[in-house]
Design a protein around this motif. Structure first.
Motif, mmCIF file in Angstrom:
data_model
loop_
_atom_site.group_PDB
_atom_site.id
_atom_site.type_symbol
_atom_site.label_atom_id
_atom_site.label_comp_id
_atom_site.label_asym_id
_atom_site.label_seq_id
_atom_site.Cartn_x
_atom_site.Cartn_y
_atom_site.Cartn_z
ATOM 1 N N TYR A 130 -36.647 53.505 35.454
ATOM 2 C CA TYR A 130 -36.052 52.550 34.996
ATOM 3 C C TYR A 130 -36.423 52.566 33.411
ATOM 4 O O TYR A 130 -36.808 54.355 32.878
ATOM 5 C CB TYR A 130 -37.418 51.784 34.831
ATOM 6 N N LEU B 142 -32.167 53.044 25.460
ATOM 7 C CA LEU B 142 -30.635 51.955 26.360
ATOM 8 C C LEU B 142 -29.544 52.430 25.213
ATOM 9 O O LEU B 142 -28.657 52.673 25.040
ATOM 10 C CB LEU B 142 -30.634 51.427 27.402
ATOM 11 N N THR C 244 -26.586 54.308 28.537
ATOM 12 C CA THR C 244 -27.358 54.122 29.795
ATOM 13 C C THR C 244 -26.330 55.232 30.685
ATOM 14 O O THR C 244 -24.998 55.072 31.016
ATOM 15 C CB THR C 244 -26.856 52.422 30.583
ATOM 16 N N HIS D 241 -30.622 63.030 29.150
ATOM 17 C CA HIS D 241 -32.031 61.769 28.826
ATOM 18 C C HIS D 241 -33.532 62.719 29.108
ATOM 19 O O HIS D 241 -33.230 63.567 29.772
ATOM 20 C CB HIS D 241 -31.776 60.905 29.770
ATOM 21 N N ILE E 141 -36.261 57.685 30.545
ATOM 22 C CA ILE E 141 -36.259 57.066 31.219
ATOM 23 C C ILE E 141 -37.759 57.867 32.546
ATOM 24 O O ILE E 141 -37.461 58.338 32.714
ATOM 25 C CB ILE E 141 -35.013 57.540 31.991
ATOM 26 N N ILE F 176 -32.204 51.964 36.146
ATOM 27 C CA ILE F 176 -31.277 52.677 36.279
ATOM 28 C C ILE F 176 -30.501 53.705 37.518
ATOM 29 O O ILE F 176 -31.693 53.601 37.960
ATOM 30 C CB ILE F 176 -31.244 53.473 34.740
#
Length: 301
Positions: A165, A171, A176, A186, A235, A252
């Protein structure tokens, strides 16, 4: 064997001091000391090593303390059952569960339970260590796997999956990821390898780490992971039950979800007729039903 002497011995062993035990029992230190000496003479054994800073159990004393502790726990259980009335649910209920589930799912819902049973006193013990229910370290447990201890009544409540998530803000700023390989751009937020976490999460962490995330934030519980995700740090790997109360979280890489982890409620056979246990069990089951209903409405089941 004299039950009163055993009661006094147990208090002394538990307190490690004649004075403190006397205060608890409303007896003088000399009276407590006489009872201990009489018990030692009866057993023909030394039960305590006496030091300036207190008392330490001998090997024989430890054997007796194990027995009196088991007796005390069974007496507490009997007292609890006696105190449960037919009309009212009241008194102490000791509930143990994992830190993440207790913090993120159970505790926020307890308001509803207290509205129905305002005289119930819940001792919520959040820890990863599995407490011994038959030995009455707790009355009820909610665990992320089926309990293996004997003499337990157990019920499967739900299943949990670990998913990825991120916040909408994160994002928008960082993009994304569409594939696991994109995690190299990320920050991954997860429980660290030394944490007591379900195996499914550990396997997911291992898979994602193989793609060399840009950076990693390790936290030792899911509440910390959630706070980091909500505050746009990256994330995170979280159990799917948190999304009901945090609908703004964006899932995600759904293909990276883990296998289902069962959640069980368990309690000792001897508490089968406890009204407090029944009230808590029924409350949790009704909340699970509402949870599933809401998740279906959100399209997440």
């Amino acid at each position: 064997m004299d039950w009163d002497k055993l009661r006094i011995f147990h208090a002394v062993a538990d307190a490690g001091s004649l004075t403190h035990a006397g205060d608890k029992l409303n007896l003088s230190q000399s009276a407590v000391s006489r009872q201990i000496r009489a018990l030692e003479e009866k057993l023909n054994a030394t039960l305590f090593h006496r030091h300036a800073r207190g008392l330490i159990l001998t090997e024989q004393g430890e054997l007796l303390f194990d027995a009196t502790k088991a007796m005390s726990q069974r007496l507490d259980a009997a007292s609890a059952r006696i105190r449960d009335s037919d009309e009212e649910v009241f008194g102490q209920l000791r509930v143990t569960t994992a830190f993440g589930f207790g913090t993120l799912w159970l505790a926020p819902r307890l308001t509803k339970l207290y509205e129905v049973y305002p005289s119930l006193n819940i001792d919520l013990m959040l820890e990863e260590r599995v407490l011994d229910l038959p030995m009455r370290e707790a009355d009820v447990a909610i665990r992320m796997k089926e309990p293996s201890q004997a003499d337990l009544i157990r019920k499967r409540l739900m299943t949990v999956q670990m998913r990825l998530y991120a916040s909408e803000t994160y994002l928008k700023e960082h993009g994304t990821p569409l594939r696991a390989e994109d995690m190299k751009d990320h920050r991954l937020i997860c429980q660290n390898a030394q944490s007591a976490q379900v195996g499914a999460a550990a396997l997911m962490v291992k898979r994602l780490m193989a793609h060399n995330p840009q950076s990693v934030l390790n936290v030792n519980n899911y509440f910390g992971v959630l706070q980091a995700v909500v505050h746009d740090l990256g994330i995170g790997i979280l159990p799917d039950y948190v999304t009901e109360d945090f609908p703004a979280l964006v899932e995600i890489l759904p293909e990276e979800e883990t296998h289902e982890v069962p959640v069980y409620l368990a309690y000792p056979e001897e508490l089968r007729h406890s009204r407090r246990v029944a009230a808590f069990r029924d409350f949790v089951q009704s909340e699970i039903i509402e949870h599933r209903k809401h998740m279906k409405e959100l399209g997440k089941l």
